[in-house]
Structures are given as structure tokens and as C-alpha cells.
Design an enzyme around this catalytic site. Sequence first.
Site, PDB file in Angstrom:
ATOM      1  N   ASP A 299      -4.285 -65.070-128.713  1.00  0.00           N
ATOM      2  CA  ASP A 299      -4.418 -64.821-130.134  1.00  0.00           C
ATOM      3  C   ASP A 299      -3.248 -63.924-130.552  1.00  0.00           C
ATOM      4  OD1 ASP A 299      -5.635 -64.579-132.738  1.00  0.00           O
ATOM      5  OD2 ASP A 299      -6.386 -62.618-132.098  1.00  0.00           O
TER       6      ASP A 299
ATOM      7  N   ASP B 198      -3.198 -61.599-134.054  1.00  0.00           N
ATOM      8  CA  ASP B 198      -3.662 -60.376-134.705  1.00  0.00           C
ATOM      9  C   ASP B 198      -4.654 -59.617-133.826  1.00  0.00           C
ATOM     10  OD1 ASP B 198      -2.204 -60.703-137.076  1.00  0.00           O
ATOM     11  OD2 ASP B 198      -3.742 -61.998-137.941  1.00  0.00           O
TER      12      ASP B 198
END
Length: 283
Positions: free
Chosen positions: A44, A46
Amino acid sequence: MRDSVFNCCFAPPQPPGGLEKPHWHDNGMRAPPPNNRRFLIFFDFDETLVDECSDDAMVTVAPGGSLPGWLKDTYQPGKYNEYMQRVLAYLAEQGVTPATICNTIERLPPCPGIPALLRFLMSCPPEDFEVVCVSDANTVFIESWLESLGFRPLFLRIFANPAHFDDSGQLQLRPFHAHNCLRCPVNMCKAELVQQYIAQRVCERGGRHYQRILYVGDGANDFCPSLTLSGGDTTFPRRDFPMHRLIQEMEEAKPGEFKANVVPWSNGEDIIKRLRKIMEEKP
């Protein structure tokens, strides 16, 4: 609504032929993808690679460091991508330049130990890790940040909401794909994306599966693709973040239902330690 395993999506496995291929951002890759990698690792962006939400950073470049109430009031649950399109249009109207946006993103701090983890992956033998980014952020933010730190060459693919600066300097944002999951944001279902990518890559590899699938994340939308992993795979939830809490909740409510090995992390060094052990395992 509080994050829960019961309001987070899980798309059950489907045969490759039944999947609609989304718009996949190939980031200018010219050579065919390597087919000898032992491990496939998803990241991922963020609050996994960077230590905050990149979209939130855009508030800091708005006049006065805040968005007007009328704009904030247009947000609707599950439609954050559409909301960010309006935010970016507002910033352009206020004279915020592409350079300001990119400089703001490039200054985002990495999560603890993440630079060491990415350097470790770059130093590994070429046959070990295929590295992919799967994010509900956008391609401009992710590309800018990775390029600024010198980590862009590590990532074979970046799957994120397509974005580009138009002739007027406005950052144009589009949704990643359409899907049938009613509980995911309308612009992205990571579970479906991960399943599609793995199916395509196994086909490209002549039917040869990866030795292990690995997933590093933090949020509720990272819990979804982790549910698709098998008992031989490993998921790395950021400790005490939504993804970790959702896994714990599921293990308490339905013991044995979550199949993948779980390795919580607070620092990238935690992930490096487990990757070293995984690399020593025999196929």
C-alpha cells in the site's frame, strides 16, 4: 462507521476468464516482466510507505491551510475519489501550481524503517522479489514520491487512480476501475485487483505460481485483499492500524477463517527480519 470485518469487502476468487481487466498503469515499462521471481510482494502507499495520507497533504497547500466548508460538505461516504477531484479543481482555481503539489508530496515522511526495507529489497538477488504498489492514492503522488527517494525502479507495477496535470496545470484524477463490490469505494476494490494481477502473472509465467504472496498495508481496504491469500502466504498489517484490528476481530469472531500468516509491523525492520526467514525457506 467503525471499521469491521462485516463492513469491509471480500471478493471471492473467480476464474481468470471471468474477470474484467481494469485500466492498469504500466508506468512506461518497456521490457517484458520477469517471470523467474520467487515472491510477489504488494505494498500500500498511504500510511504504509508514507507516514500520512497523501490526499490530506493537499489541504496544507490550500489558501489558509484549510478547505472551505462548502467543499468539505460535498464529501459522500464511498466516493472519496470524486471528492478529491473537486478538491484538486479548487486548488487549481486558487493558483496552486503542479510544482507546489509535487514538492508537497515529495516532502511526505516515510513510515519508520521503510527506506531501509526498500533498500533491502533493491539489494536482494533479482530472482527473489517482484514488487507491486496497490493504492487508492493516485499515480502522480506515488510516482513523485518514489522518484524523489530513488525507489521507483524497485516497483514493477503501480496500481492507483490515474492522474495527470492538464495544460492548465490542474491535476486531473480518474477512478481506477469499476467493480461489483458493494462495500468498497466505487473507484477501487483491492481484493479484485490483487486477484486479477496474480491470475494474469501466473498465466504469463506459464502456469508457475509464486512461492509465496506477501502483502504490506495498514487500512481497512488492505484487509480485503489479505482475505484472498492462502495459508502459505503472509500479510504484514501495520500494528494497531485498521487492517491489524480487523484481522484480530476476525480471528476472535471466526477462529481459523483468516488463512494467511500475520506479521504485524511498527517499523520496516520488522518486515526485513521476516523476509530474511522467508528467503531461506525451500520451495
